[in-house]
Design a protein around this motif. Sequence first.
Motif, mmCIF file in Angstrom:
data_model
loop_
_atom_site.group_PDB
_atom_site.id
_atom_site.type_symbol
_atom_site.label_atom_id
_atom_site.label_comp_id
_atom_site.label_asym_id
_atom_site.label_seq_id
_atom_site.Cartn_x
_atom_site.Cartn_y
_atom_site.Cartn_z
ATOM 1 N N SER A 1 30.879 7.448 -21.128
ATOM 2 C CA SER A 1 30.682 8.619 -21.818
ATOM 3 C C SER A 1 29.054 9.132 -21.862
ATOM 4 O O SER A 1 28.774 10.027 -22.558
ATOM 5 C CB SER A 1 30.913 8.488 -23.072
ATOM 6 N N GLY A 2 28.433 7.833 -21.840
ATOM 7 C CA GLY A 2 26.775 7.581 -22.409
ATOM 8 C C GLY A 2 26.582 7.814 -23.867
ATOM 9 O O GLY A 2 25.606 8.088 -24.346
ATOM 10 N N LEU A 3 27.804 7.306 -24.409
ATOM 11 C CA LEU A 3 27.387 6.781 -26.121
ATOM 12 C C LEU A 3 27.546 5.534 -26.199
ATOM 13 O O LEU A 3 27.540 4.716 -25.563
ATOM 14 C CB LEU A 3 28.535 7.824 -26.855
ATOM 15 N N GLY A 4 26.630 5.233 -27.716
ATOM 16 C CA GLY A 4 25.942 4.121 -27.460
ATOM 17 C C GLY A 4 27.470 3.367 -28.246
ATOM 18 O O GLY A 4 29.127 3.825 -29.125
ATOM 19 N N ILE A 5 28.086 2.563 -28.393
ATOM 20 C CA ILE A 5 28.649 1.452 -29.023
ATOM 21 C C ILE A 5 28.643 1.773 -30.162
ATOM 22 O O ILE A 5 29.600 1.534 -30.809
ATOM 23 C CB ILE A 5 28.946 -0.250 -28.401
ATOM 24 N N ASP A 6 27.465 1.311 -30.687
ATOM 25 C CA ASP A 6 26.733 1.276 -32.359
ATOM 26 C C ASP A 6 28.546 0.151 -33.333
ATOM 27 O O ASP A 6 29.074 -0.945 -32.753
ATOM 28 C CB ASP A 6 27.369 2.041 -32.877
ATOM 29 N N ASP A 7 29.087 1.151 -33.579
ATOM 30 C CA ASP A 7 30.342 -0.037 -34.693
ATOM 31 C C ASP A 7 31.346 0.225 -34.376
ATOM 32 O O ASP A 7 32.202 0.348 -35.247
ATOM 33 C CB ASP A 7 30.508 0.297 -35.696
ATOM 34 N N ALA A 8 32.212 0.816 -33.242
ATOM 35 C CA ALA A 8 33.513 1.425 -33.132
ATOM 36 C C ALA A 8 34.304 0.152 -32.847
ATOM 37 O O ALA A 8 33.604 -0.679 -32.656
ATOM 38 C CB ALA A 8 33.474 1.868 -31.715
ATOM 39 N N SER A 9 35.371 0.580 -33.392
ATOM 40 C CA SER A 9 36.033 -0.313 -33.960
ATOM 41 C C SER A 9 37.902 -0.427 -32.476
ATOM 42 O O SER A 9 37.283 0.682 -31.772
ATOM 43 C CB SER A 9 36.952 -0.067 -35.199
ATOM 44 N N LEU B 1 33.759 6.299 -29.261
ATOM 45 C CA LEU B 1 32.955 6.244 -29.550
ATOM 46 C C LEU B 1 32.181 7.540 -29.305
ATOM 47 O O LEU B 1 32.153 8.381 -29.662
ATOM 48 C CB LEU B 1 31.707 5.924 -27.916
ATOM 49 N N ARG B 2 31.113 7.134 -31.099
ATOM 50 C CA ARG B 2 31.042 8.944 -30.687
ATOM 51 C C ARG B 2 29.461 8.991 -31.558
ATOM 52 O O ARG B 2 28.866 7.783 -32.368
ATOM 53 C CB ARG B 2 31.811 9.276 -32.368
ATOM 54 N N THR B 3 28.926 10.444 -31.844
ATOM 55 C CA THR B 3 27.222 10.473 -32.150
ATOM 56 C C THR B 3 27.529 11.447 -33.784
ATOM 57 O O THR B 3 28.842 11.307 -33.733
ATOM 58 C CB THR B 3 26.508 10.937 -31.041
ATOM 59 N N GLU B 4 27.153 11.539 -34.260
ATOM 60 C CA GLU B 4 26.462 12.985 -35.269
ATOM 61 C C GLU B 4 27.508 13.739 -34.465
ATOM 62 O O GLU B 4 27.937 15.380 -34.941
ATOM 63 C CB GLU B 4 25.268 13.100 -35.370
ATOM 64 N N TYR B 5 27.557 14.337 -33.035
ATOM 65 C CA TYR B 5 27.105 15.846 -32.370
ATOM 66 C C TYR B 5 28.162 15.609 -31.052
ATOM 67 O O TYR B 5 28.976 16.543 -30.870
ATOM 68 C CB TYR B 5 25.652 16.005 -31.383
ATOM 69 N N LYS B 6 28.724 14.464 -31.020
ATOM 70 C CA LYS B 6 29.297 14.113 -29.664
ATOM 71 C C LYS B 6 30.715 13.285 -29.445
ATOM 72 O O LYS B 6 29.960 12.009 -30.545
ATOM 73 C CB LYS B 6 28.628 14.037 -28.747
ATOM 74 N N ASP B 7 31.796 12.909 -29.516
ATOM 75 C CA ASP B 7 32.767 11.490 -29.670
ATOM 76 C C ASP B 7 33.280 11.890 -28.314
ATOM 77 O O ASP B 7 34.073 12.083 -27.877
ATOM 78 C CB ASP B 7 33.457 11.293 -30.676
ATOM 79 N N SER B 8 33.951 10.164 -28.087
ATOM 80 C CA SER B 8 34.565 9.775 -26.418
ATOM 81 C C SER B 8 35.915 8.870 -26.961
ATOM 82 O O SER B 8 35.815 8.777 -27.311
ATOM 83 C CB SER B 8 34.268 9.695 -25.349
#
Length: 386
Positions: A327-335, A364-371
């Motif tokens: 997805s090109g999104l970071g794992i960050d605090d994904a549950s 996985l999400r950011t302020e502008y996108k999520d998958s």
Amino acid sequence: MLRLVFSAAVGTLIGGAIAVLVGPPGAGIWVLAIALPVGILSLVSMRLGASGLASTAVSQEDLIRARAEDRLGVARIEAVRQTGTQINDQPLCEIDVTVQPRRGAGYATTVRTVVPLVELSSLQAGAIRRVAVLIDGGPEFGFVDGEVSAAEIGDLVVPPRGSVPTLVWPKAMRVVSGARRGPLLGIGPRGRMLRGILFLVVALVAAGAVVAPYTRAVIMTVQAAQEGRFGVDLRRPDELAVAAKALEDEIGHDRIVTVLIRPDFIRVEAPVTLGRTETDVWMYRGGVVEHTGAASSQPELAAEQFVWKDIALPKVWSLLSDASTESGLGIDDASVLVTRGTDSDIDSETFGEPVAAPEMRFSLRTEYKDSSFRVNADGSGELVAP
């Protein structure tokens, strides 16, 4: 004894600080709240004792012994100096006195003691006070004005201060039954190394007692630090395996209904009793498993349950990494949420019920996108973006 208390307080503070860092929210706070004032009070008492803090009060036992051994006398107050320190809002003072006992030679000494404000007026320079000398040869004494009559003192005269020897009030000593008693462990250079080892052991034992409930969290934190990570991430294989084992041991069986895996905690809904559907919530956080009571949503069928072995726990982190790459999104605090899938067979008696094979779901999400992604809980198959 005060030094042992201080060592225990230091160890408790260290243990409490570790508990705050690695334990669940609120861990160690009450320990710090108790240990800090105890440590401060014991340190202050130690410092005062080492500086020669003494008491000019005389017990009835000491007074009886002083009478029997003819150790009553008089003392002249030469000077009183407030040190600037207060204990319980009462000033710590240095009092220069010259003492003349009924038996024995006179002497001069200086005592550091706490003086109640109401008694300062009786300690003016030149005042003559009746005293009991607590040990033969002094200098320890106590004021006994209201308990000793003039007849018992006789016509004693206090000699000039410069004409008598000056005796130093022994530090960290007290008089018990007419004899000096020092600290239980001593304060001199002899045995200093052994005392240091004892104080260290006491501190370590106290710290260990506080940290013991959070041993798992401490071990995982150390391992994470060795890998160059700051803090534990329960989605990683080793940490997740430890947490899952702790939860299974606390629950008492391996049946579960839902598992929510977060970086800092794991929340599990599981049947209270094997073979029943009544379901409670358990949470692993900071090395501790907490049983929080009944789940808000109760399952209708026992078939909604599955077992820990149905979840490919070692693959959770790698699946998150694969989803991040895709997805090109970071794992960050994904549950990660693990539940049974929904039965989609319209001819089945359990159509629409969550009784199909367990699945992992995460986003996985950011302020502008999520998958969002879904995959079989056993790790088989491909990541699916629902």
